[in-house]
Design an enzyme around this catalytic site. Structure first.
Site, PDB file in Angstrom:
ATOM      1  N   SER A   1       4.191   0.545  -5.718  1.00  0.00           N
ATOM      2  CA  SER A   1       4.297   0.247  -4.289  1.00  0.00           C
ATOM      3  C   SER A   1       5.649   0.601  -3.688  1.00  0.00           C
ATOM      4  O   SER A   1       5.829   0.471  -2.481  1.00  0.00           O
ATOM      5  CB  SER A   1       4.001  -1.235  -4.042  1.00  0.00           C
ATOM      6  OG  SER A   1       4.949  -2.049  -4.699  1.00  0.00           O
TER       7      SER A   1
ATOM      8  N   LYS B   1       3.947 -10.146   0.504  1.00  0.00           N
ATOM      9  CA  LYS B   1       4.998  -9.220   0.931  1.00  0.00           C
ATOM     10  C   LYS B   1       5.321  -9.392   2.413  1.00  0.00           C
ATOM     11  O   LYS B   1       6.492  -9.383   2.804  1.00  0.00           O
ATOM     12  CB  LYS B   1       4.558  -7.786   0.643  1.00  0.00           C
ATOM     13  CG  LYS B   1       4.429  -7.453  -0.835  1.00  0.00           C
ATOM     14  CD  LYS B   1       3.906  -6.049  -1.059  1.00  0.00           C
ATOM     15  CE  LYS B   1       3.790  -5.717  -2.537  1.00  0.00           C
ATOM     16  NZ  LYS B   1       3.252  -4.366  -2.780  1.00  0.00           N
TER      17      LYS B   1
END
Length: 864
Positions: A752, A795
């Site tokens: 990511s 996140k």
């Protein structure tokens, strides 16, 4: 030792002085040896001797107090017993000593003491015939002589009949009693006084009188009253005992002490229940336990074995413990579920703020239970960071359903026997934690919380995660077989709830059997609500304070959350609130005066500014500078000055904008088991040979993402006018690149961070700054596509906690934004990108324009 006059003992014997009891011929006794003389005798004579003669020693009763051990030898008793040392056992705890097992042979008289050191040795005269104690056959000789001796024969006959009467009052089914009855018929009559006296309850003084009775007639006369007294005691006990149906023919079962040399009847223990009655009670409990037919058959079989088994056998206790466990298990006992959905919703909302997904799943279970009574318990797994309330919500679910709750901590468990139990063939075997938990709660439909299921270990004793496969499989746990029980138990009505911080360490087969519910971290607003609804009232109660004594405004709570804690859960927040309560409790207990302005008139409420000034002045009392005077004026209001005095300097600062002052820095978003985190990526370049250096303890996936980012930027360098240090078109020509991820002690891996690396390197090669309020996440491909990643909610919450305003996400993660709270979505600007071009345009002020390719010659169509 053999002569014409019969078997003789040695004429010189080493003497062992004992104060523990009196050894009689024909009996066996354990003697503890710890005095200097006796220890020397054991070492020199018994341990070093090689002949049978060396194992024969003289045992003399020591009538002096053993605590007054002196150097000189005490006066010796004139009569002793020659004994054969059968066993010698040494030990060093609690002090060095030996334990001797000695069998008495015959009496002797000490005629002369030959020496005193290192142990006494004496000249002895044998008083008894040794054959009468060493031969088990009663020939016509000795018995006839006694019977024909007139008065002596009458005494011996009376003694024999009294002894038979005593044995007849005992339970002949006990093996030791049957053995005593056989001894009465097989031993010569002249040996019976010594043997019987050693068995029945008598004092040492009475035994000493029997020892001193050298004449056989005198010995019978002294022993006969002891037998009569024992019989009278048993008759009295028979009258005072409660009558039982099976007590018609037997009076007493010899238990514990038993009847063998060196032990006596224990009259004080004889009032308890008999073992036969206990077995009958156990059998009645087994039949009333309402257990399934296979389990009942096993229990009845074990009961049958138990009835035939002597109590002295070790397996007796094991079998009894097994049957008692089988009786205590809740085979058919269950609690009635509370199926009121409205009341359950109110209870869950009062116990926990947020957690809507978990609450909805519980209410769904209640709704289905209303429609269908026979429903297997679901297997739920709550996955989330520490401190978000996974364990406490499991307890609330049990209270909502009206069920019993039991928690099983699995962290660090590395033995499959903890789950399935040990087989009964092993010493110290016991059932597993599942069966033990059912025994503890007493019902077969509790809520079981399997805490920290992701931290199970594995060792040579097996894999407990594999043992859980049967427990957590709804198609198998209706017949769960514990190794200790060895019969099936139905776990289908148990509601299992597992908790974990991550699913990465849970075996796939086990994870497949559970319904995983993600429990993300809390937003700042949710933490403020949780603090004022739950944490602050709990801490005030634990520290003996009231809301009238301490007030923590919401802006103070927000300050604690943003500057003193940075976590997904609320554990650190609870500790900080506890520290504030302790500091205020000290001032309240010491009676320090809180200096503050005069209170306003009752009809005039203080304004916000006045309240703040009042709180600010109240801080002066918390740093210890106020003088001891009247008790503090209430309430004490905590503001940011008080926080600094109590909690110290802030632990976290908003450093995002300060770190993005140079090209080559970008902010990424990472997921950890503790929640989401922001992650800085830094890049620098210097003259070199075109090498790429990666630091920050990166995994293989992140290293490959860095290579992808470099390759994509080099292939698109002309499009975005990216140059090297010399201004060349290839960014790596004559240039070395160093890519660093701070917090180098933490291992990092995953795909990511790809878009963050591209943005960081693009900023470095173009010399432009990345926006200081932008964070991003997403996987990249060599063609410049942005692929979806996981952990979006964690996140995004991490970016919100850090004060960022724009978040760049993959286009295919747009669906995950629905899980984010509405107020967080309103405060953030989400940019969804499907290509790196869109990512770069969102990360830089004014976009990241590409140069249009020059128009070349028109393409010629192929004629083929």
């Amino acid at each position: 030792m053999a002569s014409n006059s019969g078997i003789r003992i040695p004429s010189r014997l080493p003497l062992l002085l004992t104060h523990e009891g009196v050894l009689l011929p024909g009996s066996t006794m354990r003697i503890s040896v710890d005095t200097a003389r006796n220890m020397q005798l054991v070492k020199s004579r018994l341990l070093k001797g090689t002949s049978l003669k060396s194992t024969i020693i003289g045992v003399i009763p020591n009538t002096r107090d053993p605590e007054q051990e002196a150097e000189d030898l005490p006066a010796l008793h004139s009569i002793g017993v020659a004994g054969l040392a059968v066993q010698v056992v040494g030990s060093n705890w609690p002090k060095p000593h030996y334990t001797l097992l000695i069998t008495g042979l015959c009496r002797f008289r000490v005629t002369q003491l030959l020496k005193e050191r290192p142990f006494p040795v004496a000249e002895v005269e044998q008083l008894d015939k040794l054959e009468q104690y060493t031969s088990a056959d009663a020939d016509a000789g000795a018995g006839a002589d006694v019977d024909a001796a007139g008065e002596l024969g009458e005494l011996s006959q009376r003694f024999y009949q009294t002894a038979v009467q005593l044995v007849g009052m005992l339970d002949m089914s006990v093996p030791v009693v049957a053995k005593l009855r056989r001894l009465l018929d097989s031993l010569p009559r002249e040996t019976l006084p010594d043997v019987i006296t050693a068995m029945i309850r008598t004092s040492n003084q009475e035994k000493l009188q029997v020892l001193d009775a050298v004449g056989l007639e005198e010995r019978f006369r002294k022993t006969l009253p002891l037998l009569t007294r024992q019989i009278e005691g048993l008759k009295l006990l028979q009258k005072t005992r409660k009558p039982r149906p099976d007590d018609d023919k037997r009076v007493l079962a010899v238990r514990r002490g038993g009847v063998f040399p060196g032990r006596q009847f224990a009259l004080e223990d004889e009032g308890e229940e008999e073992d036969g009655d206990d077995t009958a009670v156990l059998e009645r409990k087994v039949r009333l336990a309402n257990m399934p037919e296979p389990a009942l058959r096993v229990c009845l079989k074990e009961l049958k074995r138990l009835k035939k088994m002597p109590q002295s056998m070790p397996e007796f206790a094991l079998t009894r413990n097994y049957l008692e466990l089988m009786v205590e298990l809740p085979w058919s006992k269950s609690t009635t579920d509370c199926l009121d959905i409205r009341a359950a919703r109110v209870l869950l909302d009062s116990d926990h703020y947020a957690m809507e997904k978990l609450k909805r799943r519980v209410l769904e279970y209640l709704a289905v239970r209303q429609l269908k009574r026979a429903l297997k318990g679901p297997i739920l797994c709550f996955v989330g960071p520490p401190g978000v309330g996974k364990t406490s919500v499991g307890r609330s679910i049990a209270r909502t359903l009206g069920r019993e709750f039991h928690r099983i901590a699995l962290g660090g468990v590395c033995d499959q026997s903890d789950i399935r139990g040990h087989r009964r063939t092993y010493v110290g075997s016991m059932p597993g934690r599942i069966i033990n938990g059912l025994k503890t709660v007493g019902v077969n439909n509790p809520v079981f919380l399997l805490d920290e299921v992701d931290k199970l270990g594995k060792s040579l004793q097996g894999d407990p995660a594999a043992a859980l496969l049967e427990v957590l499989d709804p198609e198998q746990n209706h017949s769960f077989t514990d190794h200790y029980l060895n019969v099936a138990f139905d776990l289908s009505q148990v509601l299992f709830i597992a908790t974990a911080n991550t699913t990465a360490t849970i075996p796939p087969a086990l994870l497949d059997r559970m319904e995983v519910l993600q429990v993300p971290g809390y937003t700042q607003e949710e933490k403020v609500e949780i603090a004022h609804r739950h944490l602050i009232p709990q801490q005030l109660e634990q520290h003996g304070l009231t809301p009238q004594q301490l007030q923590i405004p919401q802006h103070t709570t927000q300050n604690i959350i943003s500057r003193y804690t940075r976590e997904a859960g609320v554990r650190s927040l609870e500790r900080k609130i506890g520290a504030i309560c302790r500091a205020v409790a000290v001032k309240v207990a010491e009676g320090h005066k809180v200096s503050k302005p005069e209170p306003p008139p009752p009809e005039q409420a203080p304004s916000a500014g006045e309240a703040g000034e009042r709180a600010g002045q109240g801080v002066e009392s918390l740093d210890g500078s106020a003088e001891l005077a009247l008790p503090p004026e209430m309430p004490i209001v905590i503001d940011h000055h008080a926080l600094k005095d109590i909690l110290g300097l802030p632990l976290f600062e908003m450093e995002v904008s300060e770190r993005l002052t140079l090209p080559g820095v970008a902010i990424g978003l990472a997921w950890t088991p503790l929640g989401g985190e922001i992650m800085f990526v830094e890049a620098s370049r210097m003259e070199g040979e075109g090498q790429l250096t990666l630091t920050g303890q990166l995994g293989d996936v992140m290293k490959e993402s860095a290579q992808l980012a470099i390759s994509w930027l080099r292939s698109n360098a002309k499009k975005y006018q990216l140059t090297n240090l010399a201004g060349g078109a290839d960014p790596l020509e004559g240039t070395d690149i160093h890519l660093h991820f701070p917090a180098g002690a933490v291992t990092k891996d995953g795909p990511s961070a790809g878009v963050t690396m591209v943005t960081c390197l693009a900023s470095l090669f173009s010399g432009r700054l990345v926006r200081s309020d932008v964070a991003m996440t997403g996987e990249i491909t060599l063609r410049g596509l942005v692929l979806p990643v996981g952990g979006i909610k964690d996140k995004v919450l991490a970016a919100h906690r850090a004060g960022l305003k724009r978040v760049v996400l993959p286009k295919r993660n747009e669906k995950d934004l629905e899980e984010i709270p509405a107020h967080v979505r309103a405060e953030l600007d989400f940019v969804t990108a499907s290509s790196l071009d869109q990512v770069l345009n969102a990360a830089f002020d004014g976009g990241f324009p590409a140069v249009s390719p020059a128009i070349g010659q028109p393409q010629v169509a192929s004629k083929l």
